[in-house]
Design a protein around this motif. Structure first.
Motif, PDB file in Angstrom:
ATOM      1  N   LEU A  67       0.767  -1.225  -0.205  1.00  0.00           N
ATOM      2  CA  LEU A  67      -0.021   0.016  -0.074  1.00  0.00           C
ATOM      3  C   LEU A  67       0.733   1.241   0.054  1.00  0.00           C
ATOM      4  O   LEU A  67       0.680   2.242  -0.794  1.00  0.00           O
ATOM      5  N   GLN A  68       1.983   1.375   0.862  1.00  0.00           N
ATOM      6  CA  GLN A  68       2.863   2.470   0.937  1.00  0.00           C
ATOM      7  C   GLN A  68       3.453   2.648  -0.446  1.00  0.00           C
ATOM      8  O   GLN A  68       3.740   3.582  -0.817  1.00  0.00           O
ATOM      9  N   SER A  78      -6.969   1.524  -6.437  1.00  0.00           N
ATOM     10  CA  SER A  78      -7.731   1.469  -5.195  1.00  0.00           C
ATOM     11  C   SER A  78      -7.239   0.366  -4.456  1.00  0.00           C
ATOM     12  O   SER A  78      -7.458  -0.929  -4.969  1.00  0.00           O
ATOM     13  N   ILE A  79      -6.931   0.342  -3.215  1.00  0.00           N
ATOM     14  CA  ILE A  79      -6.416  -0.629  -2.415  1.00  0.00           C
ATOM     15  C   ILE A  79      -7.463  -1.138  -1.555  1.00  0.00           C
ATOM     16  O   ILE A  79      -8.173  -0.113  -0.561  1.00  0.00           O
ATOM     17  N   MET A  81      -7.856  -3.931   1.859  1.00  0.00           N
ATOM     18  CA  MET A  81      -7.154  -4.753   2.648  1.00  0.00           C
ATOM     19  C   MET A  81      -7.900  -5.761   3.223  1.00  0.00           C
ATOM     20  O   MET A  81      -9.069  -5.587   3.462  1.00  0.00           O
ATOM     21  N   THR A  94      -4.044   1.787   7.992  1.00  0.00           N
ATOM     22  CA  THR A  94      -4.191   1.516   6.492  1.00  0.00           C
ATOM     23  C   THR A  94      -4.870   2.677   5.827  1.00  0.00           C
ATOM     24  O   THR A  94      -4.664   3.104   4.924  1.00  0.00           O
ATOM     25  N   GLU A  97      -2.603   5.485   5.252  1.00  0.00           N
ATOM     26  CA  GLU A  97      -1.726   5.306   4.103  1.00  0.00           C
ATOM     27  C   GLU A  97      -2.392   5.085   2.688  1.00  0.00           C
ATOM     28  O   GLU A  97      -1.901   4.988   1.767  1.00  0.00           O
ATOM     29  N   ALA A  99      -5.311   3.447   2.004  1.00  0.00           N
ATOM     30  CA  ALA A  99      -6.466   2.202   1.737  1.00  0.00           C
ATOM     31  C   ALA A  99      -7.735   2.868   1.488  1.00  0.00           C
ATOM     32  O   ALA A  99      -8.464   3.594   2.360  1.00  0.00           O
ATOM     33  N   TYR A 102     -11.450  -2.156   3.884  1.00  0.00           N
ATOM     34  CA  TYR A 102     -10.858  -2.812   5.006  1.00  0.00           C
ATOM     35  C   TYR A 102     -11.792  -4.213   5.203  1.00  0.00           C
ATOM     36  O   TYR A 102     -13.043  -3.362   5.529  1.00  0.00           O
TER      37      TYR A 102
END
Length: 210
Positions: A67-68, A78-79, A81, A94, A97, A99, A102
């Motif tokens: 992610l970082q 787009s992340i 987690m 997250t 950073e 995200a 989740y």
């Protein structure tokens, strides 16, 4: 046009379950999958998917490190987690950073569709069980709803008996700023003044902070 996705997890059963669920949904296409963080980052850089679903705990690079790197490289992916843990601090990390989602593994299949729709629409999605836990605490302590995000972070660290110096270091702010947040918390909670007012409040309500 279908949203493109890559998935990454070091557990084959999780990957299989995710792929099967994603392939049953309209509007999404799985480009590839990875079993470690380094492979996931390579796929993101090469394939440039719209969304990447990453396990937080992976070999070589964990999900947070990926992610970082995505944020550092200014990639448009787009992340979301994945995790087994209802760890509020990890979730906050997250989000800080960058995200966009989740999900907890025990409910990910049930929540996957709404999470994807939310993220694809430009908003952030948090696992419903995590939201339920947060709401439950606020129902026991409605006075906390008036605290700002940073004040709540300071409050949570005070719950861990952290010193002002430790809080400042953890949140990357000055000790003076921590003191200002302490003052605001005391005022908003209507507590008697004094250096240890918040700690005394926590101790007197200890049974409610499970």
């Amino acid at each position: 046009m279908a949203k493109t996705i890559i998935i990454a997890d070091d557990h084959p059963l999780i990957l299989t379950g995710l792929r099967t669920q994603l392939e049953s949904l309209e509007g999404y296409r799985v480009l590839d999958e990875a079993i470690d963080g380094e492979s996931a980052l390579r796929l993101i850089r090469f394939l440039k998917p719209d969304i990447a679903i990453l396990d937080i705990s992976m070999p070589k690079m964990n999900g947070l490190e990926v992610l970082q790197a995505v944020f550092k490289d200014r990639l448009d992916t787009s992340i979301i987690m994945l995790s087994m843990y209802k760890d509020a601090k990890l979730i906050e990390k997250t989000q800080e950073e960058g995200a966009k989602g989740y999900l907890l593994k025990d409910t990910m299949l049930e929540e996957l569709n709404i999470c994807l729709e939310t993220v694809a629409g430009g908003s952030t999605y948090l696992s419903q069980s995590m939201l339920a836990a947060a709401k439950a605490e606020l129902s026991r302590h409605p006075e906390l709803a008036g605290l700002s995000t940073m004040e709540r972070k300071v409050f949570d660290l005070i719950k861990e008996a952290r010193t002002t110096k430790e809080i400042a270091r953890s949140l990357k702010i000055s000790e003076k700023t921590v003191d200002n947040h302490r003052y605001n918390i005391v005022k908003k909670l209507g507590l008697p003044g004094g250096k240890n007012a918040i700690l005394k409040y926590l101790i007197s309500n200890k049974k409610d902070w499970s």
